[in-house]
Write an enzyme that holds these catalytic residues in place. Structure first.
Site, PDB file in Angstrom:
ATOM      1  N   THR A 136       0.782  -1.141   0.058  1.00  0.00           N
ATOM      2  CA  THR A 136       0.063  -0.007  -0.188  1.00  0.00           C
ATOM      3  C   THR A 136       0.914   1.218  -0.073  1.00  0.00           C
ATOM      4  O   THR A 136       1.551   1.440   0.857  1.00  0.00           O
ATOM      5  CB  THR A 136      -0.943   0.136   1.020  1.00  0.00           C
ATOM      6  OG1 THR A 136      -1.622  -1.198   1.160  1.00  0.00           O
ATOM      7  CG2 THR A 136      -1.678   1.047   1.305  1.00  0.00           C
ATOM      8  N   LYS A 214      -6.972   2.569  -3.063  1.00  0.00           N
ATOM      9  CA  LYS A 214      -6.638   1.981  -2.144  1.00  0.00           C
ATOM     10  C   LYS A 214      -6.494   2.940  -0.827  1.00  0.00           C
ATOM     11  O   LYS A 214      -7.142   2.924   0.233  1.00  0.00           O
ATOM     12  CB  LYS A 214      -5.387   1.147  -2.090  1.00  0.00           C
ATOM     13  CG  LYS A 214      -4.694   0.467  -0.719  1.00  0.00           C
ATOM     14  CD  LYS A 214      -5.670  -0.579  -0.141  1.00  0.00           C
ATOM     15  CE  LYS A 214      -5.290  -1.081   1.246  1.00  0.00           C
ATOM     16  NZ  LYS A 214      -4.135  -2.090   1.198  1.00  0.00           N
ATOM     17  N   CYS A 268      -3.079  -0.874   8.545  1.00  0.00           N
ATOM     18  CA  CYS A 268      -3.902  -0.375   7.344  1.00  0.00           C
ATOM     19  C   CYS A 268      -4.623   1.122   7.763  1.00  0.00           C
ATOM     20  O   CYS A 268      -3.985   2.192   7.529  1.00  0.00           O
ATOM     21  CB  CYS A 268      -4.625  -1.196   6.749  1.00  0.00           C
ATOM     22  SG  CYS A 268      -4.421  -2.679   6.627  1.00  0.00           S
ATOM     23  N   LYS A 406     -14.914  -1.974  23.777  1.00  0.00           N
ATOM     24  CA  LYS A 406     -15.448  -2.299  22.286  1.00  0.00           C
ATOM     25  C   LYS A 406     -17.107  -2.216  22.214  1.00  0.00           C
ATOM     26  O   LYS A 406     -17.751  -2.919  21.520  1.00  0.00           O
ATOM     27  CB  LYS A 406     -14.739  -3.697  22.120  1.00  0.00           C
ATOM     28  CG  LYS A 406     -13.492  -3.669  22.173  1.00  0.00           C
ATOM     29  CD  LYS A 406     -12.830  -3.061  20.804  1.00  0.00           C
ATOM     30  CE  LYS A 406     -12.801  -3.768  19.637  1.00  0.00           C
ATOM     31  NZ  LYS A 406     -12.064  -2.960  18.604  1.00  0.00           N
TER      32      LYS A 406
HETATM   33  N1  SAJ Z   1     -12.581  -0.314  14.137  1.00  0.00           N
HETATM   34  C1  SAJ Z   1     -13.376   0.689  14.823  1.00  0.00           C
HETATM   35  N2  SAJ Z   1     -14.524   0.673  14.456  1.00  0.00           N
HETATM   36  C2  SAJ Z   1     -15.033   0.026  13.250  1.00  0.00           C
HETATM   37  C3  SAJ Z   1     -14.199  -0.501  12.511  1.00  0.00           C
HETATM   38  C4  SAJ Z   1     -12.915  -0.918  12.748  1.00  0.00           C
HETATM   39  O1  SAJ Z   1     -12.754   1.152  15.811  1.00  0.00           O
HETATM   40  O2  SAJ Z   1     -16.138   0.553  13.011  1.00  0.00           O
HETATM   41  C5  SAJ Z   1     -10.981  -0.443  14.440  1.00  0.00           C
HETATM   42  C6  SAJ Z   1     -10.719  -1.967  14.935  1.00  0.00           C
HETATM   43  O3  SAJ Z   1     -10.951  -2.153  16.233  1.00  0.00           O
HETATM   44  C7  SAJ Z   1      -9.257  -2.058  14.347  1.00  0.00           C
HETATM   45  C8  SAJ Z   1      -9.099  -0.683  13.375  1.00  0.00           C
HETATM   46  O4  SAJ Z   1      -9.980   0.036  13.429  1.00  0.00           O
HETATM   47  O5  SAJ Z   1      -8.539  -1.437  15.498  1.00  0.00           O
HETATM   48  C9  SAJ Z   1      -8.967  -1.734  11.801  1.00  0.00           C
HETATM   49  O6  SAJ Z   1      -9.995  -2.171  11.966  1.00  0.00           O
HETATM   50  P1  SAJ Z   1     -10.473  -2.885  10.487  1.00  0.00           P
HETATM   51  O7  SAJ Z   1     -11.623  -3.669  10.529  1.00  0.00           O
HETATM   52  O8  SAJ Z   1     -10.369  -2.181   9.204  1.00  0.00           O
HETATM   53  O9  SAJ Z   1      -9.258  -3.936  10.261  1.00  0.00           O
HETATM   54  P2  SAJ Z   1      -8.112  -4.048   9.350  1.00  0.00           P
HETATM   55  O10 SAJ Z   1      -6.991  -3.149   9.566  1.00  0.00           O
HETATM   56  O11 SAJ Z   1      -7.692  -5.692   9.161  1.00  0.00           O
HETATM   57  O12 SAJ Z   1      -8.804  -3.535   7.941  1.00  0.00           O
HETATM   58  C10 SAJ Z   1      -8.655  -4.514   6.782  1.00  0.00           C
HETATM   59  C11 SAJ Z   1      -8.233  -3.522   5.659  1.00  0.00           C
HETATM   60  N3  SAJ Z   1      -8.050  -4.064   4.568  1.00  0.00           N
HETATM   61  C12 SAJ Z   1      -7.014  -3.717   3.653  1.00  0.00           C
HETATM   62  O13 SAJ Z   1      -6.506  -2.691   3.858  1.00  0.00           O
HETATM   63  C13 SAJ Z   1      -6.612  -4.366   2.473  1.00  0.00           C
HETATM   64  C14 SAJ Z   1      -9.278  -2.215   5.463  1.00  0.00           C
HETATM   65  O14 SAJ Z   1      -9.054  -1.786   4.396  1.00  0.00           O
HETATM   66  C15 SAJ Z   1     -10.779  -3.101   5.435  1.00  0.00           C
HETATM   67  O15 SAJ Z   1     -11.612  -2.009   5.349  1.00  0.00           O
HETATM   68  C16 SAJ Z   1     -10.976  -3.797   6.613  1.00  0.00           C
HETATM   69  O16 SAJ Z   1     -10.016  -5.063   6.636  1.00  0.00           O
HETATM   70  C17 SAJ Z   1     -12.524  -4.445   6.507  1.00  0.00           C
HETATM   71  O17 SAJ Z   1     -13.084  -3.971   5.791  1.00  0.00           O
HETATM   72  O18 SAJ Z   1     -12.644  -5.251   7.410  1.00  0.00           O
END
Ligand code: SAJ
Length: 425
Positions: A136, A214, A268, A406
């Site tokens: 990325t 992205k 990310c 959470k």
């Molecule tokens: N989080 C919140 N509130 C939410 C969603 C997430 O506080 O509503 C926090 C989570 O606890 C975590 C962080 O944000 O600490 C990131 O959460 P995430 O679900 O986005 O997890 P990631 O980092 O694994 O995100 C991946 C990413 N994939 C890529 O970059 C290719 C992101 O783009 C995706 O949007 C995400 O997965 C997804 O959609 O689940």
């Protein structure tokens, strides 16, 4: 003179040799996907230790399925793992780069891993070879770092879209954005990915458009999380339950629900928007919405620590349950719980940490660890691992004050539950 026809034929006949550089959350599933489809794949990592672990099927990422079929694929000899070296790299036709692109302590892009891969590739003959950057980066980075490292090669950007811990979204079922430096490069990448992906290829007209897509995807997520964090703070002030509000709002077709939490972690969402801000700064432009959203998300560990401080009395037993950045994902990168623990230490609030999906040696930096759950005076949800639904019963007694980072609890437990815009008293 470039000859993409020869390479396209090799790809179609699965005669190409693929080098996946960087075997982590992105590189391992991608390597296995190609190996499973009978391509010859060599995964390259920097250390002998990593090679040893991977050859034992011990991937350092927690996904058990990955560990299992890693061993099988390696046995089938369709997938090999090596320490990166020029000679071994030279024998490949396609190079897919999946290295981390973090930010440094000043939130500035750290491209050192990508740059060291570019340096290595510049030392081998790249004629008629295909380089794909899945790491990325902000627009213009693929061109800047990988655009002039040899002669007559093909260059593509196809940013990874892995969602760690999400079994329903696998590498082969996620739509993939592909942007080429030129038409020939694009055609080669389309031919390659179309042989293994089950979803559409989303073709864009340039490397920069792929990089920008992205950046927008992940900045969009950071901004929307910030918005609900801000609304949760307001909800507390007016004594409205944010979860009830979100349940109602998400019935609207154009509202994509996000949830308030102890903070935003991972490699990310809290990272990628800083790449955009750095590019905007180079172009003498401010991106206030993005900037303020990141700041908002970074206040959340403090917001939660304030709640602990309000109830804490000297001598109280404080237990933090779950320290990784995301539910059931054993990854501590940018975990907001790390920041939260530092804040409690600064405020002289002693605590113990417990995480069911981490080994004790991974918890040492958090301070004192407990391997058993006992009734605590203050029980803090740092991460809502699936096991919490059983574990909480061992640690929450009638007088336990629960600080829920959470908004996991939907029914009152203990003395009371204080969440984020969501209290059960
Ligand atoms: N989080 C919140 N509130 C939410 C969603 C997430 O506080 O509503 C926090 C989570 O606890 C975590 C962080 O944000 O600490 C990131 O959460 P995430 O679900 O986005 O997890 P990631 O980092 O694994 O995100 C991946 C990413 N994939 C890529 O970059 C290719 C992101 O783009 C995706 O949007 C995400 O997965 C997804 O959609 O689940």
């Amino acid at each position: 003179m470039r000859d993409e026809k020869k390479l396209i034929e090799k790809i179609k006949k699965k005669k190409v040799k693929i080098a996946v550089i960087g075997l982590g959350y992105v590189g391992i599933p991608l390597s296995l996907l190609f190996a499973k489809n009978k391509f010859y794949v060599t995964g390259f990592v920097r250390s002998k230790e990593k090679v040893k672990k991977l050859l034992l099927g011990e991937s350092y990422i927690q996904d058990k399925d990955l560990k299992k079929n890693l061993k099988e694929e390696i046995k089938l000899k369709t997938f090999d793992v090596k320490v990166i070296s020029d000679d071994d790299l030279e024998n490949n036709d396609v190079f897919i780069i999946c290295v981390p692109t973090p930010v440094d302590e000043n939130k500035k892009p750290d491209l050192s891993d990508l740059e060291s891969v570019a340096k290595r590739l510049s030392q081998i003959n790249l004629t008629n070879k295909l380089i794909i950057n899945e790491s990325t980066v902000a627009p213009f980075t693929t061109e800047k770092v990988l655009g002039n490292i040899g002669k007559d090669y093909f260059l593509v950007c196809s940013p990874e879209r892995i969602d760690p811990g999400n079994k329903s979204k696998t590498t082969e079922t996620i739509a993939k954005v592909i942007g080429g430096k030129d038409f020939a490069s694009l055609e080669l990448a389309k031919t390659l990915y179309s042989q293994v992906l089950k979803r559409d290829l989303v073709v864009v007209g340039s490397l920069e458009a792929a990089e920008m897509a992205k950046m927008l995807e992940n900045t969009y997520r950071a901004v929307n999380i910030a918005l609900v964090n801000e609304f949760a703070k307001l909800a507390e002030k007016i004594n409205v339950d944010i979860l009830e509000v979100l349940e109602a709002a998400k019935t609207k077709w154009s509202f994509q629900v996000h949830y308030p939490s102890i903070g935003v972690g991972g490699h990310c969402i809290p990272v990628d928007p800083y790449y955009v801000l750095s590019l905007a700064k180079d172009k003498s432009m401010e991106m206030k919405v993005t900037e303020e959203s990141l700041k908002q998300n970074e206040t959340m560990p403090y917001f939660l620590a304030d709640k602990v401080q309000k109830f804490y009395k000297e001598g109280m037993e404080v237990l933090i349950y779950g320290v990784t950045y995301k539910k059931d994902v054993a990854d501590l990168r940018e975990s907001p719980v790390k920041v939260f623990c530092e804040i409690l230490k600064e405020r002289n609030i002693p605590f113990k940490v417990y995480d069911p999906i981490l080994e004790e040696n991974e918890l040492v930096n958090f301070g004192s660890i407990t391997s058993s759950l006992t009734a605590s005076d203050i029980f803090i949800v740092g991460c809502d691992h699936s096991q919490l639904k059983e574990d909480y019963k061992k640690a929450i007694g009638d007088n336990t004050i629960v600080i829920d980072g959470k908004n996991f609890f939907t029914k009152k437990v203990g003395y009371a539950v204080y969440g984020i815009g969501h209290n059960l008293v």
